[in-house]
Design a protein around this motif. Structure first.
Motif, PDB file in Angstrom:
ATOM      1  N   LYS A   7     -43.940  13.282  59.153  1.00  0.00           N
ATOM      2  CA  LYS A   7     -43.705  12.745  57.809  1.00  0.00           C
ATOM      3  C   LYS A   7     -42.236  12.407  57.557  1.00  0.00           C
ATOM      4  N   MET A   8     -41.397  12.529  58.605  1.00  0.00           N
ATOM      5  CA  MET A   8     -39.968  12.247  58.439  1.00  0.00           C
ATOM      6  C   MET A   8     -39.723  10.744  58.388  1.00  0.00           C
ATOM      7  N   HIS A   9     -38.867  10.302  57.444  1.00  0.00           N
ATOM      8  CA  HIS A   9     -38.508   8.896  57.293  1.00  0.00           C
ATOM      9  C   HIS A   9     -36.992   8.727  57.409  1.00  0.00           C
ATOM     10  N   TYR A  10     -36.586   7.512  57.797  1.00  0.00           N
ATOM     11  CA  TYR A  10     -35.161   7.169  57.879  1.00  0.00           C
ATOM     12  C   TYR A  10     -34.941   5.868  57.125  1.00  0.00           C
TER      13      TYR A  10
ATOM     14  N   THR B 138     -35.474  18.734  50.927  1.00  0.00           N
ATOM     15  CA  THR B 138     -36.465  17.696  51.226  1.00  0.00           C
ATOM     16  C   THR B 138     -35.833  16.396  51.703  1.00  0.00           C
ATOM     17  N   ASN B 139     -34.529  16.196  51.417  1.00  0.00           N
ATOM     18  CA  ASN B 139     -33.906  14.924  51.777  1.00  0.00           C
ATOM     19  C   ASN B 139     -32.439  15.115  52.130  1.00  0.00           C
ATOM     20  N   LEU B 140     -31.948  14.240  53.007  1.00  0.00           N
ATOM     21  CA  LEU B 140     -30.576  14.284  53.505  1.00  0.00           C
ATOM     22  C   LEU B 140     -29.890  12.968  53.173  1.00  0.00           C
ATOM     23  N   SER B 141     -28.596  13.021  52.855  1.00  0.00           N
ATOM     24  CA  SER B 141     -27.818  11.803  52.611  1.00  0.00           C
ATOM     25  C   SER B 141     -26.441  11.959  53.233  1.00  0.00           C
ATOM     26  N   GLY B 142     -26.039  10.983  54.066  1.00  0.00           N
ATOM     27  CA  GLY B 142     -24.713  11.061  54.660  1.00  0.00           C
ATOM     28  C   GLY B 142     -24.560  10.179  55.876  1.00  0.00           C
TER      29      GLY B 142
ATOM     30  N   HIS C  73     -21.913   0.697  37.973  1.00  0.00           N
ATOM     31  CA  HIS C  73     -22.708  -0.520  38.192  1.00  0.00           C
ATOM     32  C   HIS C  73     -22.650  -1.052  39.621  1.00  0.00           C
ATOM     33  N   LEU C  74     -21.990  -0.296  40.485  1.00  0.00           N
ATOM     34  CA  LEU C  74     -21.914  -0.707  41.894  1.00  0.00           C
ATOM     35  C   LEU C  74     -22.309   0.460  42.792  1.00  0.00           C
ATOM     36  N   HIS C  75     -21.603   1.576  42.673  1.00  0.00           N
ATOM     37  CA  HIS C  75     -21.858   2.701  43.564  1.00  0.00           C
ATOM     38  C   HIS C  75     -23.084   3.524  43.134  1.00  0.00           C
ATOM     39  N   TYR C  76     -23.096   4.031  41.910  1.00  0.00           N
ATOM     40  CA  TYR C  76     -24.232   4.848  41.472  1.00  0.00           C
ATOM     41  C   TYR C  76     -25.507   4.022  41.362  1.00  0.00           C
ATOM     42  N   LYS C  77     -25.379   2.759  40.969  1.00  0.00           N
ATOM     43  CA  LYS C  77     -26.575   1.909  40.874  1.00  0.00           C
ATOM     44  C   LYS C  77     -27.215   1.742  42.244  1.00  0.00           C
ATOM     45  N   GLY C  78     -26.385   1.622  43.273  1.00  0.00           N
ATOM     46  CA  GLY C  78     -26.920   1.534  44.630  1.00  0.00           C
ATOM     47  C   GLY C  78     -27.654   2.800  45.028  1.00  0.00           C
ATOM     48  N   GLY C  79     -27.061   3.950  44.718  1.00  0.00           N
ATOM     49  CA  GLY C  79     -27.716   5.208  45.051  1.00  0.00           C
ATOM     50  C   GLY C  79     -29.051   5.361  44.351  1.00  0.00           C
ATOM     51  N   ALA C  80     -29.107   4.945  43.084  1.00  0.00           N
ATOM     52  CA  ALA C  80     -30.368   5.033  42.341  1.00  0.00           C
ATOM     53  C   ALA C  80     -31.424   4.107  42.933  1.00  0.00           C
ATOM     54  N   ASP C  81     -31.012   2.921  43.374  1.00  0.00           N
ATOM     55  CA  ASP C  81     -31.975   1.980  43.933  1.00  0.00           C
ATOM     56  C   ASP C  81     -32.518   2.438  45.281  1.00  0.00           C
TER      57      ASP C  81
ATOM     58  N   ASP D 128     -38.693  23.708  60.912  1.00  0.00           N
ATOM     59  CA  ASP D 128     -38.923  25.154  60.889  1.00  0.00           C
ATOM     60  C   ASP D 128     -38.043  25.828  59.843  1.00  0.00           C
ATOM     61  N   VAL D 129     -36.914  25.200  59.520  1.00  0.00           N
ATOM     62  CA  VAL D 129     -36.014  25.705  58.475  1.00  0.00           C
ATOM     63  C   VAL D 129     -36.426  25.135  57.123  1.00  0.00           C
ATOM     64  N   TRP D 130     -36.682  23.832  57.104  1.00  0.00           N
ATOM     65  CA  TRP D 130     -37.057  23.136  55.862  1.00  0.00           C
ATOM     66  C   TRP D 130     -38.403  22.437  56.077  1.00  0.00           C
ATOM     67  N   PRO D 131     -39.494  23.107  55.805  1.00  0.00           N
ATOM     68  CA  PRO D 131     -40.831  22.554  56.078  1.00  0.00           C
ATOM     69  C   PRO D 131     -41.129  21.250  55.338  1.00  0.00           C
ATOM     70  N   ASN D 132     -40.432  21.016  54.221  1.00  0.00           N
ATOM     71  CA  ASN D 132     -40.745  19.850  53.400  1.00  0.00           C
ATOM     72  C   ASN D 132     -39.737  18.709  53.565  1.00  0.00           C
ATOM     73  N   ILE D 133     -38.930  18.772  54.623  1.00  0.00           N
ATOM     74  CA  ILE D 133     -37.965  17.698  54.873  1.00  0.00           C
ATOM     75  C   ILE D 133     -38.723  16.393  55.096  1.00  0.00           C
ATOM     76  N   GLU D 134     -38.289  15.292  54.433  1.00  0.00           N
ATOM     77  CA  GLU D 134     -39.068  14.058  54.548  1.00  0.00           C
ATOM     78  C   GLU D 134     -38.244  12.793  54.725  1.00  0.00           C
ATOM     79  N   VAL D 135     -36.920  12.801  54.439  1.00  0.00           N
ATOM     80  CA  VAL D 135     -36.196  11.540  54.559  1.00  0.00           C
ATOM     81  C   VAL D 135     -34.698  11.784  54.762  1.00  0.00           C
ATOM     82  N   PHE D 136     -34.097  10.904  55.552  1.00  0.00           N
ATOM     83  CA  PHE D 136     -32.644  10.876  55.733  1.00  0.00           C
ATOM     84  C   PHE D 136     -32.147   9.502  55.292  1.00  0.00           C
ATOM     85  N   PHE D 137     -31.355   9.467  54.215  1.00  0.00           N
ATOM     86  CA  PHE D 137     -30.711   8.238  53.757  1.00  0.00           C
ATOM     87  C   PHE D 137     -29.356   8.159  54.461  1.00  0.00           C
ATOM     88  N   HIS D 138     -29.192   7.203  55.347  1.00  0.00           N
ATOM     89  CA  HIS D 138     -27.985   7.185  56.179  1.00  0.00           C
ATOM     90  C   HIS D 138     -27.238   5.863  56.066  1.00  0.00           C
TER      91      HIS D 138
END
Length: 497
Positions: free
Chosen positions: A268-271, A211-215, A118-126, A238-248
């Motif tokens: 199309k990359m988002h941060y 498609t997405n990065l987290s860290g 209800h704190l850590h995983y809920k944040g990740g889902a949101d 060029d390695v990952w053509p469908n990369i679209e977001v980095f959650f940092h």
């Protein structure tokens, strides 16, 4: 129907729930406090502080003191040894290892099953929910997520009990279904040797449709640079053509943005920034056009805020925009009126949005090392003892990552008595800092990313000259010992020439 389309349907109810954040912040927080007090009233801490008799916020404040880690350390150690119902109901098996305090190399933050869900995983889902809301064309679930994590170890050899990086605890307990849409493998993700881990992550992820990065930005950049080395490609898309977001999150993204934008040129990359810590998940950048984050109000965390420079502590509904506040939290992990050490500044109160403004104490945390002044003082004292040197003044700041993902700390030191060998002094200081700060030690591992510290010897009276030039000579003014940015140290270096 694609997995991303299914995910959108799943998150529609949450989108409606999040609308309460726009106008019902006080009501949400009062509900959270009531829930936390009811749940913990029969714990040892709850009985001692009359949680069961509390009618609301005023009673809670009257009966419950402000805490730092030192005040709850003994209780947490009892929990680590298996005692139940101490700070939170039941037995807590997981403890997030964080950087130390004045008296300890490491802190061990309890992570209860309730807090995990209800704190850590809920944040990740949101984070995902809000990203999909803002990006209707997203296809992130049609590929894999590259998620970086730390490592963990047994806790006092108790069966099923772990201590380690929060990210490792999250990976260890994650729903097995999530493992189908993430890389690297769990075995690789939890490796303790970062040099080996980085190479394995790069090789495992290269052949996947990521498609997405987290860290944390610093460590993700190190992994991505390894991907580029192995692949021989010029840009990440060029390695990952469908990369679209980095959650940092974890450290400020500003020093790294330029390097990421050179590495990933796809339009199309988002941060998306998050505020997640060992103590909880607190904020999410819900609007791509706004650098401030939405304070998450319906998790298992009740917030209070101390106005910096005063003794005034207010609940959420008492804050004002533009002021710096130290954040105080009460959570389902058993932290009660706990000073987390971060400061924030509200940019809006309808909804409650904020930016992280710093720490309550002088520090360097450019790469997740969380070096505090007490660490620096211990290191310098030891280096002086070993070399016969005497330090009169000093300051330190980060040297941000270069194109090879290398970074370091830079110190300007004015000696009353200089060491015979400045390089030896630097090496002793560096080793002592690793000894007293576990996060610094981890980041310095094998010189992979955080390099040995650099020392610039200051000319006599450099620090006094800087204070005079800035109208701060005399009284109790001093040059900040540690800074998370380079403005002051650059001025000193210029004046030292």
């Amino acid at each position: 129907m694609s997995l991303t389309s299914i995910a959108r349907l799943f998150f529609q109810q949450r989108w409606r729930e999040l609308e309460r954040h726009q106008t019902e912040g006080e009501a949400l927080q009062r509900e959270v406090l009531s829930h936390l007090l009811e749940k913990a009233k029969d714990t040892e801490y709850g009985r001692n502080h009359l949680f069961g008799a509390a009618k609301g916020y005023d009673d809670f404040v009257r009966n419950t003191p402000i805490n730092t880690y030192e005040e709850v350390k003994t209780d947490i150690d009892r929990m680590r040894h298996g005692e139940e119902d101490v700070l939170w109901p039941g037995r807590v098996k997981w403890f997030a290892k964080s950087s130390g305090t004045t008296n300890d190399k490491s802190k061990f933050i309890p992570v209860s099953p309730d807090g995990l869900q209800h704190l850590h995983y809920k944040g990740g889902a949101d984070v995902v929910a809000l990203y999909l809301r803002n990006n209707p064309k997203s296809r992130m679930f049609d590929g894999r997520g590259l998620i970086l994590g730390g490592s963990h170890a047994p806790n006092y050899n108790l069966p099923g009990s772990l201590v380690g990086d929060l990210s490792a605890i999250l990976i260890e307990n994650i729903n097995p279904i999530v493992n189908l849409i993430r890389v690297p493998s769990k075995q690789t993700a939890l490796l303790s040797d970062f040099e080996v881990k980085r190479d394995r992550i790069a090789r495992e992820a290269m052949t996947k449709n990521v498609t997405n990065l987290s860290g944390v930005p610093s460590w993700m950049l190190s992994v991505l640079n390894r991907v580029m080395e192995i692949s021989g490609k010029e840009h990440l898309e060029d390695v990952w053509p469908n990369i679209e977001v980095f959650f940092h999150g974890g450290v400020a993204f500003t020093p790294y943005r330029e390097q990421y934008e050179k590495l990933i040129t796809s339009p199309k990359m988002h941060y998306m920034e998050t505020y997640n810590a060992s103590e909880g998940f607190f904020g999410i950048q819900d609007d791509p056009a706004d650098k401030s984050m939405l304070l998450m109000l319906d998790y298992d965390v009740f917030y209070e805020f101390q106005e910096m420079g005063t003794d005034r502590i207010v609940p959420l509904w008492g804050v004002e925009t533009g002021k710096n506040y130290a954040m105080i939290i009460s959570t389902s992990c058993g932290l009660w009126r706990y000073m987390i050490g971060d400061t924030i500044r509200f940019t809006s109160t309808n909804p409650y949005k904020f930016v992280i403004s710093g720490r309550t104490k002088s520090f360097i945390n450019a790469f997740g090392e969380e070096l505090i002044v007490d660490n620096a003082e211990q290191g310098l004292a030891y280096a002086c003892q070993k070399t016969g040197a005497v330090v009169s003044e000093y300051t330190a700041a980060p040297v941000f990552m270069d194109a090879n993902a290398k970074c370091s700390h830079q110190w300007v030191i004015e000696f009353a008595k200089r060491p015979t060998d400045l390089n030896e002094f630097a090496a002793i200081l560096d080793r002592k800092l690793q000894e007293v700060n576990s996060d610094y030690e981890a980041k310095r591992y094998k010189d992979i990313t955080l390099q040995p510290l650099q020392i610039i010897e200051a000319r006599p009276n450099l620090f006094n000259d800087w204070l005079k030039a800035n109208g701060k000579l005399g009284g109790q003014h001093k040059v900040p010992r540690l800074s998370n940015e380079r403005k002051i140290i650059e001025q000193l270096i210029t004046m030292n020439q």
